[in-house]
Design a protein around this motif. Structure first.
Motif, PDB file in Angstrom:
ATOM      1  N   GLY A 116       0.007   5.754   5.481  1.00 29.34           N
ATOM      2  CA  GLY A 116      -0.671   7.043   5.595  1.00 29.34           C
ATOM      3  C   GLY A 116       0.153   8.213   5.097  1.00 29.34           C
ATOM      4  N   VAL A 117       1.482   8.010   4.963  1.00 24.32           N
ATOM      5  CA  VAL A 117       2.319   9.089   4.441  1.00 24.32           C
ATOM      6  C   VAL A 117       1.909   9.478   3.021  1.00 24.32           C
ATOM      7  N   ARG A 118       1.223   8.571   2.334  1.00 24.96           N
ATOM      8  CA  ARG A 118       0.811   8.849   0.955  1.00 24.96           C
ATOM      9  C   ARG A 118      -0.329   9.864   0.892  1.00 24.96           C
ATOM     10  N   THR A 119      -0.947  10.165   2.011  1.00 21.61           N
ATOM     11  CA  THR A 119      -1.916  11.262   2.021  1.00 21.61           C
ATOM     12  C   THR A 119      -1.193  12.595   1.949  1.00 21.61           C
ATOM     13  N   ARG A 120       0.113  12.581   2.190  1.00 21.88           N
ATOM     14  CA  ARG A 120       0.937  13.786   2.049  1.00 21.88           C
ATOM     15  C   ARG A 120       1.623  13.819   0.678  1.00 21.88           C
ATOM     16  N   GLY A 171      15.766   0.932   4.945  1.00 19.37           N
ATOM     17  CA  GLY A 171      15.379   0.614   6.313  1.00 19.37           C
ATOM     18  C   GLY A 171      14.371   1.589   6.881  1.00 19.37           C
ATOM     19  N   LEU A 172      14.577   2.876   6.596  1.00 23.69           N
ATOM     20  CA  LEU A 172      13.645   3.889   7.081  1.00 23.69           C
ATOM     21  C   LEU A 172      12.305   3.803   6.359  1.00 23.69           C
ATOM     22  N   VAL A 173      12.340   3.496   5.061  1.00 25.64           N
ATOM     23  CA  VAL A 173      11.099   3.380   4.299  1.00 25.64           C
ATOM     24  C   VAL A 173      10.249   2.237   4.839  1.00 25.64           C
ATOM     25  N   ARG A 174      10.882   1.147   5.245  1.00 26.04           N
ATOM     26  CA  ARG A 174      10.130   0.007   5.778  1.00 26.04           C
ATOM     27  C   ARG A 174       9.357   0.370   7.041  1.00 26.04           C
ATOM     28  N   ALA A 220       0.815  -1.211   0.000  1.00 22.89           N
ATOM     29  CA  ALA A 220       0.000   0.000   0.000  1.00 22.89           C
ATOM     30  C   ALA A 220       0.849   1.262   0.000  1.00 22.89           C
ATOM     31  N   LEU A 221       2.046   1.190   0.568  1.00 20.16           N
ATOM     32  CA  LEU A 221       2.941   2.351   0.613  1.00 20.16           C
ATOM     33  C   LEU A 221       3.307   2.849  -0.772  1.00 20.16           C
ATOM     34  N   PHE A 236      13.196   9.698  -5.230  1.00 18.75           N
ATOM     35  CA  PHE A 236      11.774   9.697  -4.866  1.00 18.75           C
ATOM     36  C   PHE A 236      11.540   9.076  -3.494  1.00 18.75           C
ATOM     37  N   LEU A 237      12.396   8.130  -3.080  1.00 20.38           N
ATOM     38  CA  LEU A 237      12.250   7.591  -1.727  1.00 20.38           C
ATOM     39  C   LEU A 237      12.687   8.609  -0.680  1.00 20.38           C
ATOM     40  N   ASN A 238      13.650   9.450  -1.025  1.00 14.84           N
ATOM     41  CA  ASN A 238      14.047  10.513  -0.098  1.00 14.84           C
ATOM     42  C   ASN A 238      12.880  11.470   0.152  1.00 14.84           C
ATOM     43  N   LEU A 239      12.119  11.759  -0.901  1.00 19.30           N
ATOM     44  CA  LEU A 239      10.943  12.618  -0.734  1.00 19.30           C
ATOM     45  C   LEU A 239       9.900  11.943   0.138  1.00 19.30           C
TER      46      LEU A 239
END
Length: 266
Positions: A235-239, A227-230, A4-5, A200-203
């Motif tokens: 819900g971050v995708r609402t941003r 590791g941080l993305v995992r 979902a992420l 794009f993962l940094n964003l």
């Protein structure tokens, strides 16, 4: 299986630089993406308003509407023509990405896009209108669009500038997408041009942790970023709603290489 992420993270901008795919090829490739195992990763096909005129003959009597997002580089003045054009085409209008002409203030922008019949992404200028415009978008349902690169080094905002823009959008509660220059998952230096390119993962990390946005935008270590993305909640995708990419296969391959998607399917 797309987590979902990452669902709908990659808007298909194949017709834009540096890909510059001919429109018939882009439509055919998008149809292939829609049938692939990774279909849930892919958003709409992004087209500039002038390209709509060529879609009629190309799509013919298509039964399944083509999902599109339409950019209006000429600003809100193009909106009536775009709405008329899509009304006569077998397309599903997912979004309108509208540039802000020089001298147009926040109130004028909101008034000018009021006739939109699809979600609006207002392209935020890199000048002193940024904060007032983001604040004006708050609570309207409209979204922001940030340019993160281009064909010249000066079109790439610094880590500090982009971090400030992301923080301002998050503070205002305005979802945003990004476009241009996001050719890789990680922050990098392009070997051919020498341009410092955002990942794009940094964003995604910056949107999830705006208090440390600048540091997240600067991180180049794939293991650290993955590791941080995992740890991120979907819900971050609402941003951070999506980003435009001229190659869907590149982010797919890089996400798999980082262990964020199944390697066997990519």
């Amino acid at each position: 299986m797309i987590p979902a992420l990452f669902a709908g993270l990659c808007d298909d901008a194949a017709v834009f630089p540096p890909g510059l795919a001919p429109l018939p090829d882009a439509v055919a490739a998008h149809d292939t993406h829609e049938k692939a195992w990774y279909a849930d990763l892919v958003g709409p096909l992004v087209l500039a308003a002038p390209a709509l005129g060529a879609l009629g003959d190309l799509l013919g009597s298509r039964e399944t509407p083509l999902p599109v997002a339409v950019t209006l580089p000429g600003g809100p003045a193009q909106l009536p023509g775009v709405l008329d054009a899509v009304a006569g085409l077998p397309v599903e209008l997912r979004a309108l990405e509208i540039a802000v002409p020089d001298g147009m203030g926040p109130d004028e922008v909101l008034d000018a896009v009021s006739a939109a019949t699809a979600p609006v992404y207002v392209e935020i200028p890199r000048d002193d209108r940024r904060l007032p415009l983001l604040r004006a978008l708050a609570g309207t349902g409209h979204r922001a669009k940030f340019r993160t690169g281009g064909v010249r080094a000066g079109l790439y905002p610094s880590e500090a500038e982009l971090a400030a823009a992301i923080c301002a959008a998050v503070d205002a509660g305005v979802p945003f997408k990004a476009t241009a220059g996001l050719h890789h998952a990680l922050r990098n230096t392009d070997p051919e041009t020498g341009f410092e390119q955002h990942g794009f993962l940094n964003l995604l990390l910056a949107a999830g942790d705006p208090d440390h946005a600048e540091a997240h935008l600067a991180e180049r270590d794939g293991e650290v970023v993955a590791g941080l993305v995992r740890r991120l909640d979907a819900g971050v995708r609402t941003r951070f709603t999506s980003f435009g990419t001229c190659s869907v296969s590149d982010p797919l391959t890089e996400l798999a290489a980082l262990g964020l998607l199944p390697r066997g399917e990519a």
